[in-house]
Enzyme design. Structure first.
Site, PDB file in Angstrom:
ATOM      1  N   ASP A  52       0.673  -1.288   0.042  1.00  0.00           N
ATOM      2  CA  ASP A  52       0.019   0.099  -0.015  1.00  0.00           C
ATOM      3  C   ASP A  52       0.814   1.218   0.051  1.00  0.00           C
ATOM      4  O   ASP A  52       0.415   2.403  -0.274  1.00  0.00           O
ATOM      5  CB  ASP A  52      -1.000  -0.100   1.168  1.00  0.00           C
ATOM      6  CG  ASP A  52      -0.435  -0.004   2.615  1.00  0.00           C
ATOM      7  OD1 ASP A  52       0.870  -0.052   2.649  1.00  0.00           O
ATOM      8  OD2 ASP A  52      -1.034  -0.111   3.514  1.00  0.00           O
ATOM      9  N   SER A  53       2.404   0.960  -0.056  1.00  0.00           N
ATOM     10  CA  SER A  53       3.055   2.222  -0.254  1.00  0.00           C
ATOM     11  C   SER A  53       3.052   2.867  -1.633  1.00  0.00           C
ATOM     12  O   SER A  53       3.348   3.766  -1.938  1.00  0.00           O
ATOM     13  CB  SER A  53       4.548   1.669  -0.228  1.00  0.00           C
ATOM     14  OG  SER A  53       4.850   0.765  -1.026  1.00  0.00           O
TER      15      SER A  53
ATOM     16  N   LYS B 219      -0.710  -9.438   3.022  1.00  0.00           N
ATOM     17  CA  LYS B 219      -0.109  -8.912   4.385  1.00  0.00           C
ATOM     18  C   LYS B 219      -0.737  -8.103   5.268  1.00  0.00           C
ATOM     19  O   LYS B 219      -1.798  -7.193   4.712  1.00  0.00           O
ATOM     20  CB  LYS B 219       1.195  -8.279   3.807  1.00  0.00           C
ATOM     21  CG  LYS B 219       1.896  -7.610   4.962  1.00  0.00           C
ATOM     22  CD  LYS B 219       3.429  -6.872   4.539  1.00  0.00           C
ATOM     23  CE  LYS B 219       3.236  -5.837   3.866  1.00  0.00           C
ATOM     24  NZ  LYS B 219       2.869  -4.737   4.615  1.00  0.00           N
TER      25      LYS B 219
ATOM     26  N   GLU C 130      -0.848  -5.594   8.751  1.00  0.00           N
ATOM     27  CA  GLU C 130      -0.196  -4.844   9.793  1.00  0.00           C
ATOM     28  C   GLU C 130      -0.525  -5.094  11.146  1.00  0.00           C
ATOM     29  O   GLU C 130      -1.755  -4.923  11.446  1.00  0.00           O
ATOM     30  CB  GLU C 130       0.086  -3.454   9.371  1.00  0.00           C
ATOM     31  CG  GLU C 130       0.717  -2.981   8.268  1.00  0.00           C
ATOM     32  CD  GLU C 130       1.158  -1.488   8.010  1.00  0.00           C
ATOM     33  OE1 GLU C 130       0.316  -0.839   8.806  1.00  0.00           O
ATOM     34  OE2 GLU C 130       1.425  -1.116   6.856  1.00  0.00           O
TER      35      GLU C 130
ATOM     36  N   GLU D 148       9.886  -3.678  10.361  1.00  0.00           N
ATOM     37  CA  GLU D 148      10.224  -2.470   9.700  1.00  0.00           C
ATOM     38  C   GLU D 148      10.492  -1.519  10.796  1.00  0.00           C
ATOM     39  O   GLU D 148       9.984  -1.246  11.946  1.00  0.00           O
ATOM     40  CB  GLU D 148       9.001  -1.761   9.135  1.00  0.00           C
ATOM     41  CG  GLU D 148       9.085  -0.532   8.294  1.00  0.00           C
ATOM     42  CD  GLU D 148       8.084  -0.025   7.498  1.00  0.00           C
ATOM     43  OE1 GLU D 148       8.227   0.987   6.961  1.00  0.00           O
ATOM     44  OE2 GLU D 148       7.072  -0.700   7.243  1.00  0.00           O
TER      45      GLU D 148
END
Length: 287
Positions: A48-49, A117, A119, A186
């Site tokens: 989603d970057s 993925k 978070e 991260e």
């Protein structure tokens, strides 16, 4: 030419055991995915970057499930022999399990991803478990979690004190217990990331988390400096500056057109003289 075969989660775990690092890079469209696959990466992340580097947002929060499905589908067309993980965007997996499954289904069926993925740590372990039990591989993501940037107070290094280190370890173990096949770490201090990597049986993939992880991931646009206003990052090594090359190339094109240097003789197609004479003849007015 040897055909590349996509990894699977069993092979990834074996690579950890054999201490073979995993390589992962983001991609958001057909050409970037195709190039990444040809370069030999193990995994592609449709992150989603894309909100930051493709869509022009300041954060990943505005990214929608439609954005993720659209870009994931394009990546899947470009990298047909690479394991593809696609992010579930902001607030698409924090409601009911049924709602989460609808989003997962879209990413897998419409986006053609191999895994999703999510978070978060222990607080989403029950969701991870439900998705895994439904037959969908899940990549975890702890440390700096960009979707929660407003809650955690910005892009801050994680694992700098004892309490934070213990929280990260607990989150990692909870995700492993829930069935995640690997975990992204991260912006985590190197020592804490290494301790987590040694403790888990599943691979860790670091981004700004040091040398002790089982693999590394970077953003496509960071690796290649592909941005109009690129900002240097401590944890990134850039391998090419295609942003400057693109800027220079387009500038030269503009200059050539302005000076009537382009198109040149070699860029045009010629018609037979009789064809041209006929056009002019038809345009004459008879007196």
């Amino acid at each position: 030419m040897t055909v590349k075969h996509a990894l699977n989660i069993v092979k990834m775990k074996k690579m950890k055991q054999e201490q073979i690092p995993l390589t992962m890079i983001t991609a958001y469209d057909y050409p970037s995915a195709r190039l990444a696959e040809e370069a030999g990466v193990d995994l592609i992340l449709v992150g989603d970057s894309l909100g930051n580097v493709v869509l022009g947002y300041d954060t990943t929060i505005p990214v929608t499930i439609e954005d993720m499905v659209y870009h994931s589908r394009a990546v899947a067309r470009g990298a047909q022999h690479t394991f593809i993980v696609t992010d579930l965007p902001f607030m698409t997996y924090h409601g009911s399990i049924d709602e989460t499954m609808r989003q997962v289904r879209r990413v897998m069926q419409e986006g053609h991803a191999h895994a999703v993925k999510l978070e978060g740590g222990a607080e989403i372990a029950h969701t991870v478990q439900a998705v895994v039990q439904a037959g969908v591989p899940v990549l975890g993501h702890i440390g700096l979690t960009p979707q929660s940037v407003n809650q955690i107070g910005g892009y801050r290094i994680q694992g700098k004190d004892q309490a934070d280190a213990e929280r990260l370890m607990a989150d990692a173990k909870a995700l492993e217990q829930a069935g995640a096949f690997a975990i992204v770490l991260e912006l985590v201090t190197e020592q804490v990331a290494e301790a987590i990597s040694k403790e888990l049986a599943i691979p860790t993939i670091g981004i700004g988390a040091g040398r002790g992880c089982d693999g590394q991931v970077l953003v496509f646009h960071d690796v290649l400096k592909y941005a109009p206003d690129y900002r240097e990052k401590k944890f990134v090594k850039t391998y090419a500056d295609i942003g400057e090359q693109i800027r220079q190339g387009i500038s030269e094109y503009v200059n050539d057109v302005k000076k009537r240097v382009f198109p040149g003789e070699q860029h045009v197609f010629a018609a037979d003289e009789k064809v041209v004479d006929g056009l002019y003849a038809k345009g004459k007015v008879e007196g």
